[in-house]
Every structure is written in C-alpha cells, then in structure tokens.
Write a protein that holds these residues in place. Sequence first.
Motif, PDB file in Angstrom:
ATOM      1  N   HIS A 259       0.835  -1.207   0.000  1.00  7.74           N
ATOM      2  CA  HIS A 259       0.000   0.000   0.000  1.00  7.74           C
ATOM      3  C   HIS A 259       0.867   1.253   0.000  1.00  7.74           C
ATOM      4  N   TRP A 260       1.830   1.316   0.927  1.00  4.20           N
ATOM      5  CA  TRP A 260       2.672   2.506   1.026  1.00  4.20           C
ATOM      6  C   TRP A 260       3.612   2.632  -0.165  1.00  4.20           C
TER       7      TRP A 260
ATOM      8  N   ARG B 295       2.954   1.621  -3.174  1.00  2.00           N
ATOM      9  CA  ARG B 295       2.112   2.069  -4.291  1.00  2.00           C
ATOM     10  C   ARG B 295       1.904   3.580  -4.207  1.00  2.00           C
ATOM     11  N   ILE B 296       1.746   4.108  -3.009  1.00  2.14           N
ATOM     12  CA  ILE B 296       1.586   5.561  -2.844  1.00  2.14           C
ATOM     13  C   ILE B 296       2.840   6.288  -3.313  1.00  2.14           C
TER      14      ILE B 296
ATOM     15  N   ASP C 295       2.911   6.069  -7.080  1.00  2.00           N
ATOM     16  CA  ASP C 295       1.901   6.950  -7.670  1.00  2.00           C
ATOM     17  C   ASP C 295       2.295   8.416  -7.554  1.00  2.00           C
ATOM     18  N   ASN C 296       2.961   8.785  -6.460  1.00  7.16           N
ATOM     19  CA  ASN C 296       3.392  10.176  -6.274  1.00  7.16           C
ATOM     20  C   ASN C 296       4.407  10.599  -7.330  1.00  7.16           C
TER      21      ASN C 296
ATOM     22  N   THR D   4       0.449  12.400  -2.019  1.00  8.25           N
ATOM     23  CA  THR D   4      -0.002  11.932  -0.717  1.00  8.25           C
ATOM     24  C   THR D   4       1.226  11.826   0.174  1.00  8.25           C
TER      25      THR D   4
END
Length: 74
Positions: free
Chosen positions: A13-14, A16-17, A20-21, A29
């Motif tokens: 999850h982290w 992927r963030i 994505d950033n 994020t």
Amino acid sequence: MALHRFEKGELGHWLRIVADNSEPVALETRLPTHVAEALQTLRCIDPGPDGGWRITDKGKLALRMEEPGAIHLR
C-alpha cells in the motif's frame, strides 16, 4: 533504526503511494514519518532530488511480489 511492523498488504500500500506520487499528474499523498523511515531503512525508498521519495529497485520488486499474479503465489 526505525522499526515498523507492517501488516499484510500494508507494505505494498505505502509503496504504491510512493510510486503513484512519482507520476506527473498525481496528487501527492504524504507518507507518515514513521512509515517513511521504515521504508528507507528497508531500502525500498530513497529521497529524490525534488525533496520527495522515489521507489528503489528493491521497492519495485516488493511491489511486484504483492501483485495477485506473482509467481510465488501460484
């Protein structure tokens, strides 16, 4: 040393963030400090030249291993 006990799926999850950033049109994020320190300790992210985080090759591998079609899950 930052110690964070990631729950199942939380690492992906982290990561992927962070991934994505790095996209040009993404809304940034922010990572919680303790998560960023833990991911940096694991060498999954590094500080980028723009002040944000960038995902390392090890982080990219961890993301691939989190995918449902990963070879180790077959």
